[in-house]
Write an enzyme that holds these catalytic residues in place. Structure first.
Site, short mmCIF file in Angstrom:
data_model
loop_
_atom_site.label_atom_id
_atom_site.label_comp_id
_atom_site.label_asym_id
_atom_site.label_seq_id
_atom_site.Cartn_x
_atom_site.Cartn_y
_atom_site.Cartn_z
N CYS A 1 0.85 -1.18 0.00
CA CYS A 1 0.00 0.00 0.00
C CYS A 1 0.89 1.24 0.00
CB CYS A 1 -0.95 0.08 1.19
SG CYS A 1 -2.09 -1.30 1.30
N ARG B 1 3.88 -0.57 -4.73
CA ARG B 1 3.56 -1.07 -3.39
C ARG B 1 2.20 -1.75 -3.35
NH1 ARG B 1 6.82 1.35 0.45
NH2 ARG B 1 5.35 0.77 2.06
N TRP C 1 -2.89 -2.67 -1.67
CA TRP C 1 -2.63 -4.10 -1.84
C TRP C 1 -3.48 -4.77 -0.78
CZ3 TRP C 1 -0.73 -8.34 0.87
CH2 TRP C 1 -0.33 -9.43 0.09
N ASN D 1 -1.60 2.13 5.74
CA ASN D 1 -0.77 1.04 5.22
C ASN D 1 -0.37 0.20 6.42
OD1 ASN D 1 1.25 -0.53 4.02
ND2 ASN D 1 2.77 1.09 4.18
N GLY D 2 -0.65 -1.11 6.40
CA GLY D 2 -0.30 -1.96 7.53
C GLY D 2 -1.50 -2.81 7.93
N GLU E 1 16.85 -18.36 -7.84
CA GLU E 1 16.54 -16.98 -8.23
C GLU E 1 16.05 -16.93 -9.69
OE1 GLU E 1 15.93 -14.43 -6.71
OE2 GLU E 1 16.15 -12.79 -8.13
N LYS F 1 12.34 -15.52 -10.80
CA LYS F 1 12.13 -14.43 -11.77
C LYS F 1 11.13 -14.85 -12.84
CE LYS F 1 13.28 -11.58 -10.01
NZ LYS F 1 13.92 -11.70 -8.76
N GLU G 1 7.57 -14.97 -11.32
CA GLU G 1 7.01 -13.65 -11.00
C GLU G 1 6.59 -12.87 -12.22
OE1 GLU G 1 9.13 -11.27 -7.61
OE2 GLU G 1 10.60 -12.21 -8.92
N HIS H 1 15.75 -37.43 -7.64
CA HIS H 1 15.07 -37.98 -6.47
C HIS H 1 13.57 -37.68 -6.52
CE1 HIS H 1 18.77 -39.26 -4.56
NE2 HIS H 1 19.31 -38.12 -4.99
N LYS I 1 5.86 -4.64 -3.95
CA LYS I 1 7.30 -4.66 -3.77
C LYS I 1 7.72 -4.71 -2.31
CE LYS I 1 11.49 -3.07 -5.70
NZ LYS I 1 11.81 -4.45 -6.11
C1 F6R Z 1 11.49 -10.95 -5.89
C2 F6R Z 1 11.16 -9.95 -4.91
C3 F6R Z 1 10.79 -10.40 -3.55
C4 F6R Z 1 11.65 -9.63 -2.53
C5 F6R Z 1 11.19 -9.95 -1.10
C6 F6R Z 1 12.09 -9.28 -0.08
O1 F6R Z 1 11.77 -10.39 -7.13
O2 F6R Z 1 11.19 -8.79 -5.19
O3 F6R Z 1 10.94 -11.76 -3.39
O4 F6R Z 1 12.99 -9.99 -2.73
O5 F6R Z 1 9.88 -9.52 -0.94
O6 F6R Z 1 12.08 -7.90 -0.22
P1 F6R Z 1 13.19 -7.01 0.45
O7 F6R Z 1 14.49 -7.35 -0.18
O8 F6R Z 1 12.77 -5.61 0.18
O9 F6R Z 1 13.20 -7.34 1.92
#
Ligand code: F6R
Length: 614
Positions: free
Chosen positions: A2, A28, A80, A106-107, A487, A491, A494, A510, A609
């Protein structure tokens, strides 16, 4: 999660700054948005399910330009969803006091059900399912003539986290904001004051900012800012200057922020490294850690906490700290760690990784570790963020603002920072001067190595084209390349919405190998480092099941290139750097698969994010 914006001015209409601030904060959360505007006639609220552009379209229809000038104070929100569906009714701002009070939040208010029941008994009728509406009515219930006191009285009854902004026509020209666990920054302009969940919504107006701390409540008018504690005692907070400008958060000619940020990595890495290598000692400097050689030498164990991409960087850290500094290292998912009653104490060094510095679980892991007497440091990208401040010591990544929801440059900067930490820790122990020198020289080459991967963007796009139609993918790697496989898979999930799983290369047989067919591409991390020959064996096992294999292979490694169906070529790099060059190739691969599938790359569905809820 948010985004909140507030704007207070004597003369500037608020709608423009509020909506453009929301667009900056859309990363956000983007399932609904709204604004509340104050004028001498009272408060008007406009809300809309969907993205900020939908709200903008609503405002264009409902609020003619000529009318906008009278609204110079307002609050706004992009959501969000946590409590209740992403509908217009559940969108913020929420109102109370017969529409005289509007509030954005927000929260999460954890005791919202009990508070709601109490308010309902007193005759309050709720219009939404949100915890925020409870807060709006609670503030209204405590309003005895002083708005800031009403907010303090309400918030003292609340369990949970909040960043809020509220306005009330009973207190014209005034906005009250507060934070606990959710970020809030005040931009101090020459004539106007802007409040936002982060500085990206502020820098268009001013680079002078005040980072509120947990428990701060501020009264904002166009004339000034008055900050108090929750007990209503005055507190003072310094004004700081943001060290980047608006250009850093514009697309700059790229089609997507994700691509821009992938391409920014050589510069971002140069900034992460700058001034932190010590050629004279074959070590790294990292003065922000604030640890003496004696304290470093006393560390018995490292615990690295983080979530998502940051956790993957932490998993690379395990290999770095164990091989360079001989220190046992456990990467831990922050939520699991915080609720496991973790065994940490004064001999343990807990390192929190977080791009945003606001992730709720990582923050809680930091607090738990501090409580238990461990040494705690943070590696964050966002300057002034809560985790950075609460950890007290650490290393800023200096990767520049990351706008795309999918994290890219923060990962490579985190691994570079961990590598420098491992070098420093290693040099206080058994790592020789020669090995230190070699590593420092390799680290200094990182920007150049990553540029060499980026130069192959077109080739990588060509490979992506051949696999963009796949519904499932596997990513395999071993040792230090296993987290790189995780990773790469993350990607693709996502941004391209392709089901992708990362596995240790040896683990595939396995169980998961049962799923392989000519329809399931396997991405194999095959950089030319020790262990590669074993992964090449696993590649043969995949190909024997008809699965096409995309290898991330070292330039000039003909044996690896000929073992795979398609190759993503990366420059030769030492073991410690191999996850960085490999992941950059996988970021580009995921980006192009997503682009070819027509996905909304910078704002993938259901994601946000900065994950400030547990
Ligand atoms: C993946 C991504 C999330 C963040 C995770 C942690 O692309 O963006 O998995 O890595 O939410 O976020 P931070 O690093 O801000 O604590």
């Amino acid at each position: 999660m948010c985004g909140i914006v507030g704007f207070a001015s004597r003369t500037t209409p608020a709608v423009g700054p509020l909506v453009s601030g929301l667009s900056r904060l859309e990363y956000r959360g983007y399932d609904s948005a709204g604004v509340a505007l104050e004028s001498a006639d009272g408060i008007k609220v406009y809300k809309q399910a969907g993205k900020v552009s939908a709200l903008d379209a609503l405002l264009a229809r409902a609020l003619p330009e000529a009318e906008r000038a009278k609204y110079t104070l307002g609050i706004a929100h992009t959501r969000w969803a946590t409590h209740g569906l992403p509908t217009t009714a559940n969108a913020h701002p929420h109102v109370a006091d017969g529409g005289r009070l509007a509030l954005v939040h927000n929260g999460i208010i954890e005791n919202h059900a009990a508070l709601r029941a109490g308010l309902e008994k007193r005759g309050v009728k709720f219009l939404s399912q949100t915890d925020t509406e409870v807060l709006a009515h609670l503030v209204a219930a405590f309003d005895k003539g002083d708005f800031l006191s009403a907010v303090c009285d309400a918030l003292r009854r609340v369990d949970g986290t909040y960043g809020i902004a509220a306005i009330s026509s009973r207190h014209p020209g005034e906005m009250v904001v507060a934070r606990k666990g959710s970020p809030l920054v005040i931009g101090v302009g020459e004539k106007d004051v802007v409040v936002a969940s982060d500085v990206s919504a502020i820098v268009a107006y001013t680079r002078q900012v005040i980072y509120l701390k947990d428990g701060d409540v501020a009264r904002i008018t166009p004339e000034g800012i008055d900050i108090h504690s929750l007990d209503n005692a005055p507190v003072s907070r310094e004004v700081q200057e943001v060290d980047w400008d608006i250009g850093a958060i514009e697309k700059g000619g790229y089609e997507h922020f994700m691509l821009k940020e992938i391409f920014e990595q050589p510069d971002a890495l140069a900034n992460t490294i700058r001034g932190r290598l010590d050629p004279a000692g074959g070590t790294a400097i990292l003065s922000g850690l604030g640890l003496s050689p004696r304290e470093l030498a006393a560390v018995r164990r490292l615990v690295i906490v983080g979530c998502g991409t940051s956790l993957h960087a932490g998993m690379v850290g395990k290999y770095l700290f164990e091989s360079l500094a001989d220190v046992p290292t456990s990467p831990e998912q922050a939520a699991e760690f915080r609720y496991s009653n973790p065994i940490v104490g004064p001999d343990d060094w807990v390192v929190a990784l977080s791009q945003s510095g606001e992730t709720a679980d990582t923050l809680a892991a930091v607090r738990e570790s501090i409580r238990k007497g461990a040494l705690v440091s943070a590696l964050c990208n966002v300057v002034g963020s809560t985790i950075a401040r609460e950890a007290g010591r650490g290393v800023y990544l200096h990767a520049g603002p990351e706008v795309s929801v999918a994290s890219t440059k923060a990962f490579t900067a985190q691994v570079a920072a961990l590598l420098m930490m491992a070098l420093k820790l290693g040099r206080t122990r058994r790592l020789s001067r020669e090995a230190g020198d070699r590593l420092a020289a390799e680290i200094a080459r990182l920007p150049e190595l990553v540029s060499a991967v980026l130069a192959r963007n077109d080739e990588i796009a060509g490979v992506a084209e051949r696999y963009a139609g796949a519904d499932d993918m596997f990513f395999i790697g071993r040792g230090i390349l296993y987290p790189a496989a995780l990773e790469g898979a993350l990607k693709v999930k996502e941004v391209a919405y392709v089901h992708a799983e990362g596995y240790q290369a040896a683990e595939l047989k396995h169980g998961p190998i049962a799923l392989l067919s000519d329809k399931t591409p396997v991405v194999a991390l095959l950089a030319d480092i020790p262990g590669q020959e074993k992964t090449l064996g696993n590649v043969q096992e995949c190909r024997a099941r008809m699965a096409p294999v995309i290898g991330v292979v070292t330039e000039g490694d003909g044996a690896a290139a000929s073992a795979v169906t398609d190759a993503l070529v990366v420059p030769r790099a030492g073991v410690e750097l191999s996850p960085i060059v490999s992941v950059v190739a996988l970021q580009l691969f995921a980006y192009h698969v997503a682009r070819l599938r027509g996905c909304e790359i910078d704002q993938p569905r259901n994601l946000a994010k900065s994950v400030t809820v547990e």
